[in-house]
Write a protein that holds these residues in place. Structure first.
Motif, short mmCIF file in Angstrom:
data_model
loop_
_atom_site.label_atom_id
_atom_site.label_comp_id
_atom_site.label_asym_id
_atom_site.label_seq_id
_atom_site.Cartn_x
_atom_site.Cartn_y
_atom_site.Cartn_z
N ALA A 1 0.85 -1.29 0.03
CA ALA A 1 -0.03 -0.07 0.03
C ALA A 1 0.83 1.26 -0.03
N THR A 2 2.15 1.26 0.35
CA THR A 2 3.03 2.40 0.52
C THR A 2 2.79 3.30 -0.52
N ASP A 3 2.80 2.84 -1.75
CA ASP A 3 2.88 3.55 -3.09
C ASP A 3 1.66 4.92 -2.89
N ILE A 4 0.71 4.37 -2.33
CA ILE A 4 -0.53 5.39 -2.11
C ILE A 4 0.02 6.73 -1.47
N LEU A 5 0.66 6.15 -0.40
CA LEU A 5 1.35 7.28 0.41
C LEU A 5 2.46 8.34 -0.38
N HIS A 6 3.05 7.42 -1.10
CA HIS A 6 4.25 8.06 -1.85
C HIS A 6 3.59 9.10 -2.79
N GLU A 7 2.63 8.46 -3.59
CA GLU A 7 1.98 9.20 -4.47
C GLU A 7 1.24 10.54 -4.12
N LEU A 8 0.36 10.08 -3.01
CA LEU A 8 -0.23 11.48 -2.40
C LEU A 8 0.76 12.53 -1.98
N SER A 9 1.90 12.02 -1.40
CA SER A 9 2.82 13.10 -0.66
C SER A 9 3.42 13.89 -1.88
N LYS A 10 3.22 13.65 -2.89
CA LYS A 10 3.76 14.21 -4.19
C LYS A 10 2.91 15.71 -4.64
N HIS A 11 1.61 15.66 -3.74
CA HIS A 11 0.55 16.50 -4.45
C HIS A 11 0.16 17.54 -3.44
N LYS A 12 1.08 17.97 -2.73
CA LYS A 12 0.80 19.24 -1.65
C LYS A 12 0.34 20.49 -2.66
N ALA A 13 0.70 20.56 -3.73
CA ALA A 13 0.42 21.75 -4.58
C ALA A 13 -1.18 21.84 -5.08
N LEU A 14 -1.69 20.36 -4.55
CA LEU A 14 -3.08 20.30 -4.93
C LEU A 14 -3.99 20.47 -3.49
N GLY A 15 -3.18 20.57 -2.54
CA GLY A 15 -3.70 20.88 -1.07
C GLY A 15 -3.80 19.62 -0.38
N VAL A 16 -3.19 18.56 -0.95
CA VAL A 16 -3.16 17.38 -0.20
C VAL A 16 -2.02 17.07 1.01
N VAL A 17 -2.58 17.06 2.28
CA VAL A 17 -1.75 16.87 3.18
C VAL A 17 -1.52 15.43 3.49
N THR A 18 -0.13 14.83 3.69
CA THR A 18 0.21 13.36 4.02
C THR A 18 0.72 13.50 5.35
N LEU A 19 0.40 12.67 6.17
CA LEU A 19 1.23 12.56 7.57
C LEU A 19 1.50 11.22 7.43
N GLN A 20 2.77 10.90 7.69
CA GLN A 20 3.50 9.37 8.11
C GLN A 20 3.31 9.30 9.26
N ALA A 21 2.50 8.66 9.75
CA ALA A 21 1.97 8.34 11.04
C ALA A 21 3.20 7.48 11.82
#
Ligand SMILES: Cc1ncc(C[n+]2csc(CCOP(=O)(O)OP(=O)(O)O)c2C)c(N)n1
Ligand SMILES: Cc1ncc(C[n+]2csc(CCOP(=O)(O)OP(=O)(O)O)c2C)c(N)n1
Ligand code: SF4
Ligand code: SF4
Ligand SMILES: [Mg+2]
Ligand SMILES: [Mg+2]
Lengths: 623, 338, 338, 623
Positions: free
Chosen positions: A279-299
């Motif tokens: 599943a990790t690639d979902i985190l990887h992918e979303l972490s690239k899109h802060k320019a679209l306002g996506v916040v990713t927290l690696q908990a």
């Protein structure tokens, strides 16, 4: 070359081009041989050639196993064709083996008589030993059943790039592009997209770019010269709906589906996640899109991951968490809190082989009953399952939409096969995306946190920061309207039913159950869910074309089931449920509809072969 | 937090919710609630921007009694939930209530990560050295050998000191106060409210039912002066009825010792001056063995460090990558089928 | 552990299992394995009494490669599992391998409680400041701003220092070593083996694939002398090619500073003498900002404190209550029906 | 007084003794009023009088709610009789209400015309207000439908103990013994056992002992005097099997069952637990028995709790963990490890109201599907359910026995009702306990950690410390015999089937499914599981005695089901499944046997009333 066609055309004097309806090609080599890149580039050119296709990488479980070992082999399979392609194929028609270990682990899958390209340069004694060969298969006649092409690709590559000043090690690394060049020639493709990619990739290393391009061209040229005396194939373009396409993997599609839904809903997307294969690639992918306002927290762990998503949802954002296997188990307590507080939440579970740590890199469908039943108490959640890599986009999008509309957690089931597999996807324009309604705030006066929409039973979602609506929520049982703590027995029962009914009513907005192949009544209905879509679909089509009375129904909505499902099931004499587990959907269907399902199970960490399903269907119809 | 409410507009009453308070008679939680309800209006923050998050335990019922937004979550997970809430809305004034069991037993990991990340958040840990809600088992702060329902022969567990733990996790603000010490607690809350980052406040709280009098040895009025060391940044570490006692560093053994300045050849200058930005002093203060030494109260440590929230905000601003959905979905190499 | 095996009877080979070692070429784990395999026979403990427990991660594959009993458990939970194992059998020599992710991210809470309880157990944390097995995400020990697959813009997380954390949790033995420093690591393992209670050893380990060279700034041969401070109980804290550098306490600011004894008016006597039983020195050693200061290696802290196991054992001995089953079942007020 | 008898005998001139077959008595008062002690003492004397009985306390959810409040009311109900008693009774025949709040919360349950004893001393205006009474019920005629006895118990108690030098507060505390004395008189009991108890309890406070005894005697004497002009009852002894008896609660019985099994198996018992209502008393009880070699670890959380139990099992001890609700959810990941490593383990889940934190002090049966299905992957465990407080002993014992014999985790389901309820239990002698076999070690030579017993499929359990058997286990998939890590697809499938089959084979050792009331075929079978045993049993008996064709089957073994269950179900026209959830066992039966079950559900945090079940049964038989 499962279905060879007979047209032959001669386009170039020195080679024969054979027209085929499709092919399955597998690249296999050492982890360090760059087979994933070769596969990706071959895929791009295939897509540009207008074929439908599906791909599947096969990574080793070890990070970077020692070179030459059996467990260090990395593979990539692509199937493409001039009509619909639903799976990456059972058995390759063409196998490229870059070393003895790759040959040994992959040869058994190659169809009899298939094209076998081997890099003899890697067949050293040391490598043969590591692969467990006691005699050299290139010499002992054991490859006689295949169409063997033995080439010293290592040496051919070194020769091709000798004009560039590189170390031998660096030069040797170009052999994946040499191989790609050769295969592009075999399938009558152009080199353009690969050259473009190389240039972009090595923007800052002109020498590497130059060497790789030289290798690529050399491989292609090798095909054109007389030395390579084999046939050449052409697979005519498939008829696909017009539009703008791209290739997309399941994990990327899940990420994009979430982003798209957040954009349409006008809400912040907050992913709380903890790394876990696959599943990790979902985190990887979303972490690239802060320019679209996506916040990713690696908990710090999966519990914190889902909890931060719940906190974000409480705060008015779209809280999402992604995980697999053991990570999903850890989230079940907090999932109960989201159910009890009736907050929207999306949980992505990319299933892998279990139990426990199990087989992290392998695919399986064994978390279905956990998704439906795996929590303490009567704790209903909505469960959806994606069926193809591209479908992951739609399902993730729908999950957000349901979570927001119905104020409920939604579990999306994907798996290792969908996660890494890829297929062409017609890119939707933003305008095409279904709207996600935003409910108006109720009047401040007399606001009660658990008052419900009479149709959906969803409560209002009022985030902190909104003046006048201050309220408290929590995981204790609460009064059915005020939301205050309530220990009242009758209220509790009411709430238990309300929560169940709220989730059940999601079905009201779903399209009725419908078969996707075959008649809507008959002798046999094959019911599947999730990633087995492609194999079942193809198997049923094949049987159906052969005149058998068989239909295919594929479920995206597992809880609640779509309307009309029970009636549809009753219209068939028999129901066969193929699953990559011991029969989990089957149990749900039996208990809900009391239908005598028959199971067809495979739990090997691998998808179904179409052939396996075809024979299972035939067996059912014969008995 | 640009549009603050004039302090005069809100009063204690505005922060009292309509729920019956359900702690045992005599519970220290009442005193804390009272102090907090009086304190909140002084912040000048509108009610709707204040959120109280808690875990599970007697202490964690706190949010229900405050007329702000509130989330009574699950056992031990409040810091993780608060972190996500903060990511969703960095404009809120976030407060977290936890217990010694909730925060340090089941929730120790989330506390660690919250502290090291320096999430902008105030954590009040009500330490009663017992599990109250489950009716009296020992907690990670119970003294070794304590006899409780689950330790009829006394515990074999060595306790953890919350403040020491918070420092070890890289906390940027560590303070201590007492449930019934309204004025002191208020001053600590003021400092916590002003801190950017995770402010960790341990509040010694009397559980009148299962651990009554646990802190009497230093909270009892008759003992307070000799057993409480109220630290103040820049001020000497003095205590006693008339400030006649002080602590100094013995550099030979690198440990603190109690002195009476003016006696035994010691002077006022020997008394250590509190520097709340000095980790070593904080370390020494949390390691004073009790009875021989007083209990240090007040802001033991406070430094500035960029917050997690600031980090996230900055990334949202400086991110590159597609800026609209169509661009994202198209990717770098789409192809057209006609 | 009465019946020890004469050391001569066991050799390295006896501890090599029949499993292929599957780390990446160049991984620091190989060096540690090699050192451990050579070290174990010197313990004189029969193989069957040695148990290696681990969590999940590249590092946690360790037990598979040792011909002892072993348990490769689940992510982060090894300390809890080892605690139960110890309760079942206090005669074992227990060793635990964990990673910076396994031990400090998901497993931080269990580590805390293991350390405070002082379970008799040796914990080796392979700190490579990255998640190896999941292919390169940042860990809680990754430096702030680190760019990884999950932090394309660099992390917003402030790291935690394992040794500082262990001290904050009340650990009784805290040490550090380096994967490839075989002799040093062996000496630290010897001390850990001899410790009664939880011995926490952080091993700086190079992940050659996802964080190659993370520790080069002090492990590189050319830099080692100036960047490594090897502490020895009772010896001055000196380092440098010829021991020309030292650290002393500046009592004014209560912080350490680097001196060249003999220069700038400093003398050998100014150099702080290491006392591994002194918490404050351990604190100062783990708080030295790197580059300005060297990295402290060796046994930073070691004290004796009753172990959890001893507490349990004692309770089993001194317990009262029914001593046989019939007595238990009858209870205090049974009645007879005829 | 559900079933009054007509015999009247006059044993003492001044009061009439009425013989009854049974009665239900409820004591209710403020948390501080000592009602639990009153109830316990009344129970002891009832047991000594030879009645069968069942009891149920009802604690407030708050720790110690402010005096006089509705949510601070604490209750204790006992039912006793001269024939078998299966439940603590639906509605009390006698209610003792010590203050207005107790009256208000309990009155609705009292049967019409029932005896209502009220302490007028607590009916102050302040207390009436706190209870929400706008007028005094003692004066407004609202109690006319009951047989009201209004006494100032507070004052009577103070008078009774005035010779002892106590503060008024201390003296007032004796009123629970005054009340007990009166009720013992009403039911023609002796004071002996209560006096004994008081003397033991206040060994070090002679003044307290004296005062309480004075109060007790005064209450009894009050009955004997003319002032109390009401009837007296006598419930003749029940016919119960001869033997040594004691009263036991479900939680204590679970603890004792575990200790007994550990003693018989000759293994150390290690409990890893984290406090949670209503399971905590198991930890409390076991922590008292270190003299029997029981180790209890109060872990930092539920995950550490189960993990320490797994570690203990790896070490050769019997690892046990106990929990409830959210705690159970947290254990599911580690449970997978125990399944994968095939270690014995017992997990006690004392169910409470959900979802999430839910209703911690209330009972529910909603964790059944979680127990059976709530893990990632195909992760089978054995699931047992206890049906009465005393049965908890047998089930805990059997759980250990199965775990050790089959090398598998076993989940035992109890619930809040069983946990706190109590009943007389015939104490088994050690010799009566079934043996727990210990397998011999296999030969050292060629030992393989996952070689199995051909009958049970259990692997060998060799603990660290055993020379020559050094081996490693873990949660990755492993080779079916060596136990080494294996990624082989076919081996994985084999292991998936082996693990499932191993658990399925537990059924071979189980007694066949058998009805406990009624014929083994007929019109209606009522199938229950767990704590509903008593209510179902009584309801079915009653209907059966009324000539209805109805039988009762109660399941202890949920996974696997006992042999013959399917065939038995088929022999009935209809199957009714009453559950304190939304129909979880029902789902399992439907999916396994395709039988059209009918659900009867109640989710109010409370047990079934016998009456509710009787009418549900009648409805089924009428339609
Ligand atoms: C997952 C989970 N485990 C256990 C519990 C039971 N529980 C509730 S509160 C609590 C401990 C309370 O102690 P503390 O945090 O010190 O709070 P206090 O009641 O003392 O204020 C426990 C163990 C729970 N609710 N959830
Ligand atoms: C519950 C759970 N969550 C996540 C994972 C995935 N996972 C495996 S190892 C690992 C982290 C490894 O990092 P570390 O502990 O530092 O070990 P290393 O590989 O670096 O030695 C993660 C996240 C898992 N196996 N189980
Ligand atoms: S149990 Fe203790 S902490 Fe809980 S409310 Fe009562 S006095 Fe307070
Ligand atoms: S990924 Fe890193 S830590 Fe893991 S085996 Fe490879 S080099 Fe070692
Ligand atoms: Mg507490
Ligand atoms: Mg690591």
């Amino acid at each position: 070359m499962n279905e060879p066609t007979t047209d032959r055309t001669s386009v170039q004097p020195q080679s024969t081009v054979m027209r085929r309806s499709g092919a399955v090609v597998r690249f296999a080599g050492d982890s360090g041989d760059g087979m994933q890149i070769t596969g990706d580039q071959f895929t791009t050119s295939t897509a540009l050639a207008g074929n439908d296709l599906a791909t599947l990488p096969d990574y080793p479980a070890e990070i970077r196993a020692p070179a030459g070992t059996l467990y260090g082999v990395s593979g990539f399979q692509i199937r493409f064709g001039s009509s619909d392609v639903f799976t990456p194929g059972d058995s390759p028609d063409v196998l490229v083996a870059m070393n003895p270990a790759a040959l040994r682990t992959n040869l058994r899958d190659l169809i009899p008589g298939g094209l076998l390209v081997v890099n003899t340069g890697a067949f050293t004694q040391a490598n043969l030993d590591k692969a467990g060969y006691t005699s050299n298969p290139l010499e002992d006649g054991s490859l006689a059943g295949w169409n063997l092409v033995a080439l010293d690709i290592t040496k051919l590559t070194l020769t091709a790039v000798r004009t560039v000043a590189l170390s031998t090690k660096e030069a040797g690394r170009c052999k994946n592009f040499w191989t790609l060049g050769l295969m592009l020639w075999v399938f009558s493709r152009t080199l353009d997209s690969s050259i473009e990619w190389i240039e972009a990739r090595f923007k800052r290393r002109a020498d590497f770019a130059q060497a790789n391009i030289l290798a690529l061209r050399a491989g292609y040229a090798y095909g054109e010269t007389t030395e390579f005396s084999h046939v050449r194939y052409e697979v005519p373009p498939a008829k696909v709906a017009p539009g703008l396409y791209r290739s997309i993997s399941g994990n990327t599609a899940l990420a994009y589906g979430l982003i798209a839904a957040a954009q349409v809903a006008g809400r912040k997307l907050v992913l709380g996640s903890y790394p876990i294969t696959p599943a990790t690639d979902i985190l990887h992918e979303l972490s690239k899109h802060k320019a679209l306002g996506v916040v990713t927290l690696q908990a710090e762990d999966e519990i914190a991951a889902i909890c931060s998503a719940i906190g974000a949802s409480f705060g008015g954002a779209i809280g999402v968490t992604s995980t697999s296997g053991p990570g999903m188990a850890l989230k079940t307590e907090a999932l109960g809190l989201a159910v009890s507080t009736e907050l929207p939440l999306v949980v992505l579970n990319v299933q892998r082989g279990g139990p426990s740590t199990g087989l992290p890199t392998k695919t399986e469908q064994a978390d279905l009953l956990q998704a439906v039943h795996g929590r303490n108490g009567e704790t209903p959640v909505c469960v959806l399952a994606a069926s193809t890599p591209a479908n992951c986009f739609e399902v993730a999008y729908e999950a957000v939409s349901i979570a927001l509309t119905h104020m409920t957690p939604v579990i999306v089931l994907s798996d290792g096969y969908l996660a890494n597999g890829a297929e062409p996807w017609r890119i939707p324009s933003t305008a095409e995306l279904p709207p996600i309604a935003r409910r108006e705030l109720p009047p401040v006066e007399g606001f009660r946190a658990f008052e419900r929409d009479p149709e959906t039973l969803a409560r209002h979602w009022v985030a902190p920061g909104t003046p006048g609506y201050e309220h408290r929520i929590g995981g204790l049982e609460k009064d059915a309207t005020t939301g205050h703590i309530s220990y009242d027995p009758v209220n509790h029962e009411k709430m238990i039913h309300l929560r169940a009914e709220k989730v059940a009513r999601i079905a009201r907005g779903l399209p009725p159950a419908k078969v996707c192949v075959g008649a809507d009544q008959g002798r046999l209905l094959v019911v599947g869910w999730g990633s087995t879509y492609g194999s079942i679909h193809e198997a049923v089509r094949r049987c159906s074309q052969d005149g058998l009375s068989v239909s295919h129904l594929h479920l995206t909505h597992i809880h609640p089931f779509p309307p009309g499902l029970g009636a549809l099931l009753q219209r068939f004499e028999r129901i066969l449920v193929p699953e990559l587990n011991l029969g989990q959907l089957s149990q749900l269907l039996r208990s809900e509809f009391l239908v005598p399902t028959r199971n067809f199970n495979k739990v090997q960490g691998k998808p179904f072969h179409v052939e396996e399903l075809v024979s299972a269907i035939r067996t059912e119809l014969e008995n | 937090m640009s549009d603050l409410v004039p302090q005069s507009q809100l009063t204690r009453k505005d922060f009292v919710s309509n729920q019956d308070v359900r702690w045992c008679p005599g519970c220290g939680d009442y005193a804390i609630l009272n102090t907090v309800q009086k304190f909140l209006p002084t912040l000048g923050i509108p009610k709707e921007r204040i959120v109280w998050v808690s875990g599970i335990g007697c202490s964690s019922r706190f949010p229900y009694y405050l007329e702000t937004y509130g989330f009574h979550t699950i056992h031990g997970r409040a810091p993780a939930i608060a972190t996500g809430l903060r990511a969703a809305n960095p404009e809120l004034s976030l407060w977290l209530v936890t217990g010694d069991g909730d925060g340090l037993s089941i929730g120790g990991n989330h506390l660690l990560h919250c502290l090291r990340r320096n999430v902008d958040l105030r954590i009040l840990m009500f330490n009663n050295r017992i599990y109250g809600l489950t009716k009296g088992q020992y907690s990670p702060t119970s003294e070794q050998g304590k006899i409780t329902k689950s330790s009829p022969q006394g515990t074999a567990d060595h306790p953890v000191d919350p403040a020491t733990f918070a420092l070890g996790c890289g906390g940027t603000f560590v303070a201590r106060s007492i449930d019934v010490a309204a004025a002191h607690l208020t001053s600590v809350l003021e400092r916590a409210a002003a801190h950017r980052g995770t402010a960790f406040v341990e509040i010694f709280q009397n559980c009148s039912v299962f651990n009554d009098g646990a802190f009497d040895s230093f909270t009892d009025k008759s003992l307070a002066a000799e057993r409480q060391l109220h630290v103040q940044h820049g001020a000497p570490l003095r205590y006693g009825k008339n400030g006649e006692l002080g602590v100094r560093l013995n550099p030979r053994i690198l440990a603190l010792e109690v002195i009476r300045p003016g006696q035994d050849g010691t002077t006022d200058a020997d008394v250590l001056i509190h520097d709340e930005t000095n980790q070593t002093i904080a370390h020494l203060l949390t390691h004073m063995p009790f009875a021989e030494f007083p209990v240090a109260l007040g802001v033991l440590y406070a430094v500035e460090r960029p917050t997690y929230d600031q980090g996230i905000a900055q990334q949202l601003e400086t991110a590159n990558g597609p800026r609209d959905l169509d661009q994202l979905l198209r990717g770098t190499s789409p192809w057209t089928v006609l």
